[in-house]
Design a protein around this motif. Structure first.
Motif, short mmCIF file in Angstrom:
data_model
loop_
_atom_site.label_atom_id
_atom_site.label_comp_id
_atom_site.label_asym_id
_atom_site.label_seq_id
_atom_site.Cartn_x
_atom_site.Cartn_y
_atom_site.Cartn_z
N PRO A 147 0.80 -1.23 0.00
CA PRO A 147 0.00 0.00 0.00
C PRO A 147 0.84 1.28 0.00
O PRO A 147 0.34 2.34 -0.35
N ASP A 148 2.09 1.18 0.37
CA ASP A 148 2.99 2.33 0.33
C ASP A 148 3.50 2.46 -1.11
O ASP A 148 4.26 1.63 -1.59
N GLY A 149 3.06 3.51 -1.82
CA GLY A 149 3.40 3.68 -3.23
C GLY A 149 4.89 3.73 -3.50
O GLY A 149 5.36 3.19 -4.50
N ILE A 150 5.67 4.36 -2.62
CA ILE A 150 7.11 4.44 -2.82
C ILE A 150 7.73 3.06 -2.66
O ILE A 150 8.55 2.62 -3.48
N ALA A 151 7.33 2.33 -1.63
CA ALA A 151 7.85 0.98 -1.42
C ALA A 151 7.43 0.06 -2.56
O ALA A 151 8.22 -0.78 -3.02
N ALA A 152 6.18 0.21 -3.04
CA ALA A 152 5.71 -0.61 -4.16
C ALA A 152 6.54 -0.31 -5.42
O ALA A 152 6.90 -1.22 -6.17
N GLY A 153 6.88 0.96 -5.63
CA GLY A 153 7.74 1.32 -6.75
C GLY A 153 9.13 0.73 -6.62
O GLY A 153 9.72 0.25 -7.59
N ASP A 154 9.66 0.74 -5.39
CA ASP A 154 10.98 0.14 -5.15
C ASP A 154 10.96 -1.36 -5.41
O ASP A 154 11.92 -1.92 -5.95
N GLU A 155 9.87 -2.03 -5.04
CA GLU A 155 9.74 -3.47 -5.30
C GLU A 155 9.69 -3.74 -6.80
O GLU A 155 10.30 -4.70 -7.29
N LEU A 156 8.99 -2.88 -7.53
CA LEU A 156 8.92 -3.02 -8.98
C LEU A 156 10.29 -2.81 -9.62
O LEU A 156 10.69 -3.55 -10.51
N ILE A 157 11.04 -1.83 -9.13
CA ILE A 157 12.39 -1.58 -9.63
C ILE A 157 13.28 -2.80 -9.37
O ILE A 157 14.03 -3.24 -10.26
N ALA A 158 13.21 -3.35 -8.18
CA ALA A 158 14.02 -4.53 -7.86
C ALA A 158 13.66 -5.69 -8.78
O ALA A 158 14.55 -6.40 -9.27
N TRP A 159 12.37 -5.86 -9.05
CA TRP A 159 11.94 -6.95 -9.92
C TRP A 159 12.48 -6.76 -11.33
O TRP A 159 13.04 -7.67 -11.92
N ILE A 160 12.34 -5.54 -11.89
CA ILE A 160 12.78 -5.33 -13.28
C ILE A 160 14.29 -5.41 -13.40
O ILE A 160 14.81 -5.94 -14.38
N GLN A 161 15.03 -4.90 -12.41
CA GLN A 161 16.49 -4.98 -12.51
C GLN A 161 16.96 -6.44 -12.48
O GLN A 161 17.87 -6.81 -13.23
N GLY A 212 1.90 -4.99 -10.56
CA GLY A 212 2.51 -4.53 -11.80
C GLY A 212 2.71 -3.03 -11.80
O GLY A 212 2.54 -2.36 -10.79
N GLY A 213 3.07 -2.50 -12.97
CA GLY A 213 3.25 -1.07 -13.10
C GLY A 213 4.12 -0.71 -14.28
O GLY A 213 4.42 -1.56 -15.13
N ASN A 214 4.55 0.53 -14.34
CA ASN A 214 5.43 1.01 -15.39
C ASN A 214 6.83 1.21 -14.81
O ASN A 214 6.97 1.65 -13.67
N VAL A 215 7.84 0.91 -15.62
CA VAL A 215 9.23 1.11 -15.19
C VAL A 215 9.99 1.88 -16.26
O VAL A 215 9.71 1.74 -17.46
N TYR A 216 10.91 2.70 -15.81
CA TYR A 216 11.76 3.49 -16.68
C TYR A 216 13.19 3.28 -16.21
O TYR A 216 13.49 3.44 -15.03
N TYR A 243 22.92 0.70 -14.14
CA TYR A 243 21.86 1.69 -14.23
C TYR A 243 22.33 3.05 -13.74
O TYR A 243 23.04 3.15 -12.75
N PHE A 244 21.90 4.09 -14.45
CA PHE A 244 22.05 5.45 -13.96
C PHE A 244 20.85 5.80 -13.10
O PHE A 244 20.97 6.43 -12.06
N SER A 245 19.65 5.41 -13.57
CA SER A 245 18.44 5.69 -12.83
C SER A 245 17.38 4.64 -13.13
O SER A 245 17.40 4.01 -14.18
N ALA A 246 16.48 4.47 -12.19
CA ALA A 246 15.36 3.55 -12.34
C ALA A 246 14.17 4.13 -11.60
O ALA A 246 14.29 4.57 -10.46
N VAL A 247 13.03 4.15 -12.27
CA VAL A 247 11.80 4.66 -11.69
C VAL A 247 10.73 3.58 -11.85
O VAL A 247 10.56 3.04 -12.94
N GLY A 248 10.03 3.27 -10.77
CA GLY A 248 8.93 2.33 -10.81
C GLY A 248 7.65 3.02 -10.40
O GLY A 248 7.60 3.64 -9.33
N VAL A 249 6.64 2.96 -11.24
CA VAL A 249 5.34 3.55 -10.95
C VAL A 249 4.33 2.40 -10.87
O VAL A 249 3.96 1.85 -11.90
N PRO A 250 3.94 2.02 -9.66
CA PRO A 250 3.09 0.83 -9.51
C PRO A 250 1.65 1.08 -9.96
O PRO A 250 1.15 2.20 -9.91
#
Length: 171
Positions: free
Chosen positions: A28-42, A117-121, A104-111
């Motif tokens: 439910p924490d959007g920032i933590a969910a984004g971090d989990e998405l980033i870890a998954w995609i990396q 799921g979500g979008n990753v950059y 990586y220089f940068s990674a952004v996860g938008v859950p």
């Protein structure tokens, strides 16, 4: 008619929820969910980038068979992207003699709001020592965008992948 539409929409919503009911809920924490998405995609990228002999297993785990993809200006699907990676693998292994790496220089996860799921950059670099010669390094930049969807079996899969790299300009 409106009552029928309301009942149909409610039934569809319940059916969709039931399919994902057994899945781990999104953080439910959007920032933590984004971090989990980033870890998954990396991790997924590390497994499917065609530098290791096991890349194809990682590819199959990461990508949906209904994939829509581009690599630079080339439009691809699951099979054609897999075929491109099959062609890249021996070339990368031969050209860089096992020294090819990426980061990586940068990674952004938008859950997504309702699943994992979500979008990753991603932006980053890739390259290595041509012929294994430490005096002949070649590095390139790379950028990717992906749409990740949670599947009915609760796994995550990339359904859209857009990648650009100037690695091919190395000749």
């Amino acid at each position: 008619m409106r009552l029928f539409q309301s009942i149909t929409l409610a039934a569809l919503a319940l059916t969709g929820s039931a399919a994902a009911a057994d899945c781990e809920p999104r953080n439910p924490d959007g920032i933590a969910a984004g971090d989990e998405l980033i870890a998954w995609i990396q991790e997924a990228v590390h497994e499917f980038i065609p530098i290791e002999d096991t890349w194809s297993e990682g590819f199959d785990r990461a990508f949906s068979t209904n994939l829509v993809a581009t690599f630079n200006a080339t439009k691809l699907n699951y099979e054609t992207l897999r075929g491109a990676f099959e062609a890249f693998h021996p070339r990368i292994v031969e050209r860089y003699a096992g020294t090819f790496a990426h980061g990586y220089f940068s990674a952004v996860g938008v859950p997504h709001a309702n699943d994992r799921g979500g979008n990753v950059y991603l932006t980053g670099w890739e390259g290595g020592y041509i012929g294994g010669d430490v005096n002949n390094v070649y590095n390139a930049t790379q950028g990717s965008f992906g749409v990740i969807e949670q599947q009915e079996d609760c796994s995550l899969k990339i359904v859209e992948w857009r990648e650009s790299s100037n690695l091919a300009t190395s000749g």
